[in-house]
Design a protein around this motif. Structure first.
Motif, short mmCIF file in Angstrom:
data_model
loop_
_atom_site.label_atom_id
_atom_site.label_comp_id
_atom_site.label_asym_id
_atom_site.label_seq_id
_atom_site.Cartn_x
_atom_site.Cartn_y
_atom_site.Cartn_z
N VAL A 156 48.96 38.43 33.99
CA VAL A 156 48.38 38.59 34.30
C VAL A 156 47.38 38.97 33.59
O VAL A 156 46.51 39.88 33.73
CB VAL A 156 48.51 38.64 35.96
CG1 VAL A 156 46.59 38.09 36.68
CG2 VAL A 156 49.62 38.09 36.57
N ILE A 157 45.96 37.95 32.59
CA ILE A 157 45.07 38.13 32.48
C ILE A 157 43.33 38.02 32.70
O ILE A 157 43.55 36.51 32.64
CB ILE A 157 45.03 37.88 30.38
CG1 ILE A 157 46.69 38.42 30.46
CG2 ILE A 157 44.46 38.70 29.95
CD1 ILE A 157 46.86 38.58 28.94
N ALA A 158 42.36 39.02 32.72
CA ALA A 158 41.65 38.08 33.77
C ALA A 158 40.42 37.95 32.51
O ALA A 158 40.86 38.66 31.75
CB ALA A 158 41.06 39.14 34.53
N PHE A 159 39.90 36.33 32.62
CA PHE A 159 38.87 36.17 31.60
C PHE A 159 37.29 36.47 32.12
O PHE A 159 37.09 35.51 33.36
CB PHE A 159 38.94 34.82 30.82
CG PHE A 159 37.51 34.67 30.66
CD1 PHE A 159 37.85 34.67 29.30
CD2 PHE A 159 37.07 33.46 31.22
CE1 PHE A 159 36.64 33.76 28.26
CE2 PHE A 159 36.19 32.30 30.15
CZ PHE A 159 35.78 33.16 28.49
N TYR A 160 36.71 37.12 31.80
CA TYR A 160 35.52 37.22 32.76
C TYR A 160 34.27 35.81 31.99
O TYR A 160 34.41 35.90 30.68
CB TYR A 160 34.35 37.99 31.82
CG TYR A 160 35.47 39.74 32.52
CD1 TYR A 160 34.31 40.61 33.15
CD2 TYR A 160 36.15 40.28 32.44
CE1 TYR A 160 34.91 41.13 34.69
CE2 TYR A 160 36.46 41.19 32.22
CZ TYR A 160 35.65 42.23 33.48
OH TYR A 160 36.28 43.92 33.79
N SER A 161 33.75 35.08 32.64
CA SER A 161 33.06 34.00 32.24
C SER A 161 31.93 33.80 32.83
O SER A 161 31.59 34.94 33.29
CB SER A 161 33.76 32.56 32.71
OG SER A 161 33.16 32.78 34.69
N SER A 162 30.93 33.22 31.93
CA SER A 162 29.62 33.48 32.65
C SER A 162 29.61 32.58 34.00
O SER A 162 28.25 32.75 34.00
CB SER A 162 28.91 31.86 31.50
OG SER A 162 29.68 31.19 31.80
N SER A 163 30.51 31.97 34.33
CA SER A 163 30.23 31.68 36.62
C SER A 163 30.29 33.34 36.69
O SER A 163 30.28 32.61 38.31
CB SER A 163 31.04 30.99 36.21
OG SER A 163 32.17 31.45 36.29
N MET A 164 30.51 34.33 36.53
CA MET A 164 30.76 35.89 36.66
C MET A 164 29.46 36.28 37.92
O MET A 164 28.57 36.01 36.98
CB MET A 164 31.85 36.37 36.21
CG MET A 164 32.67 36.01 36.29
SD MET A 164 34.39 37.43 34.99
CE MET A 164 34.34 38.67 37.11
N ASN A 184 39.31 42.47 26.57
CA ASN A 184 38.24 43.06 26.93
C ASN A 184 36.68 42.24 26.57
O ASN A 184 36.63 41.03 26.05
CB ASN A 184 37.74 44.27 26.22
CG ASN A 184 38.16 44.00 25.12
OD1 ASN A 184 37.82 43.75 24.18
ND2 ASN A 184 38.10 45.45 24.11
N ALA A 185 35.66 42.92 26.38
CA ALA A 185 34.69 41.63 25.36
C ALA A 185 34.47 41.66 23.71
O ALA A 185 34.25 40.36 23.25
CB ALA A 185 32.82 42.82 25.03
#
Length: 394
Positions: A329-337, A358-359
């Protein structure tokens, strides 16, 4: 005692609907005598009040319940809070138990007395300063959760959805896949929309491409978007895609521009993929939802595949680790967060429930991977029952 279970939520907000419907399912099995009613929080104040009064004034056929009727009102999200605020003056007696569930903090929580609130649910990570902590401490019942209640089908139910899926012949349960759930545009606690931009979609693509290359370029990428993907124009804020098409029309009419851009990157770089567009089919007054999420989730579960998902979906932060191992389960930091999305995601990561990019686009795995064994729905439903019984059975 008869319980009139009143579900007050926005019928068009998928997350709020899943929140309330999951609690309804859990509570219905535990309330001995109940009647269930639904009210759309999107309706006008006058219509909501009228529907509420109709429910209250409806006489019970069983005489013994006519003086022993209590009202368990469940609402969720910003729309639910607005509706609760609108009807608060109509809740004239003490026969109500009022529950409000949230996926992020709202300033309206400070008005809990005016809202006649008995119970608040909120992700614990959202209470990230003294002012917020102080604002909830005197609410009679507070459920501090990992994320939010959600409809979590059993493995058997997921398998049934896969078996009935029109596309299951395209996949092999002995292979591995890379599943990608595209982010959607999302509001913050001040109702300001954060957009899933093309730049963010490109960053997600690069992360997916790196994983694909490490798999010796053999895995197929499965892409599913959601009802909020590409919904708004980032420049004007206007709604430009509702993912709707009329019966008889091509489903391509319901695809948003950001999803088109993402899959074009896969296509351009010769990465094999299958794209499933979330859509609503409009047939007269019917609005029929088409989503491949459940069969895709079963496919990922059965094949132990990687599942990349957007961090702005608080419900998925709590749902996916219930089925899949933390390293998958891999979370992506999107611009909508927004900031509260990030706090909730970081809390789940620290608890070992999931991994994250990560970044630099590298995967960071949790220090102590931990399988999520109980979902928030069960916890919150049990908390509601305890508070409800405490108020009315003592």
């Amino acid at each position: 005692m008869l319980t009139k279970l009143i579900l007050l939520y926005s019928f068009s907000q998928a997350g709020d609907a899943a929140h309330i419907q999951s609690l309804e399912k859990e509570l219905s099995s535990k309330l001995e005598n109940k009647e269930i009613y639904s009210i759309n929080a999107n309706e006008s104040k006058m219509k909501i009040i009228k529907e509420l009064k109709d429910i209250v004034n409806r006489k019970e056929s069983n005489i013994k319940f006519q003086k022993e009727t209590k009202y368990l009102l469940l609402t969720a999200g910003e729309k639910g809070g607005e509706a609760l605020e609108a009807i608060s003056d109509e809740l004239l007696d003490n026969n109500y138990y009022i529950y409000w569930g949230m996926h992020q903090y709202s300033a309206k929580i400070k008005d809990y007395k005016k809202l006649k609130l008995d119970h608040l649910q909120i992700p614990e990570a959202s209470l990230n300063n003294i002012e917020k902590i102080e604002s909830v401490k005197d609410i009679p019942n507070v459920s501090k959760t990992i994320t939010v209640p959600n409809i979590n089908p059993t493995i058997k139910e997921l398998q049934n959805s896969y078996d009935k899926w029109n596309y299951n012949k395209q996949f092999d349960l002995k292979k591995n896949y890379i599943t990608v759930l595209l982010p959607g545009d999302a509001p913050d606690s001040n109702n300001r929309i954060h957009f899933f931009s093309k730049e963010s979609a490109y960053n997600l693509f690069r992360n997916v491409q790196n994983i694909w290359k490490k798999s010796n370029s053999k895995k197929t990428v499965i892409v599913q978007n959601g009802p909020r993907t590409g919904k708004y124009d980032p420049k004007t804020g206007a709604v430009i895609c509702l993912h709707e098409y009329k019966t008889g029309e091509s489903r391509k009419n319901a695809v948003d521009k950001v999803s088109e851009y993402f899959v074009s990157l896969l296509n351009k770089n010769k990465i094999p993929f299958v794209f499933f567009n979330f859509s609503f089919e409009i047939n007269g007054k019917q609005r029929i939802k088409h989503s491949s999420f459940d069969p895709i989730l079963f496919l990922s579960y059965k094949t132990k595949s990687i599942f990349i998902f957007p961090g702005e979906s608080v419900s998925l932060i709590g749902q996916l680790p219930f089925y899949l191992n933390p390293e998958n389960v891999i979370a992506f930091y999107s611009s909508s967060m927004n900031e509260e999305h990030k706090l909730t995601l970081e809390a789940a990561y620290k608890n070992g429930y999931l991994s994250k990019f990560n970044a630099k686009g590298e995967i960071e795995y949790p220090e102590k991977p931990t399988k999520l064994l109980m979902d928030d729905t069960t916890k919150v439903a049990n908390d509601i029952l305890r508070g409800y019984n405490r108020k009315f059975r003592n």
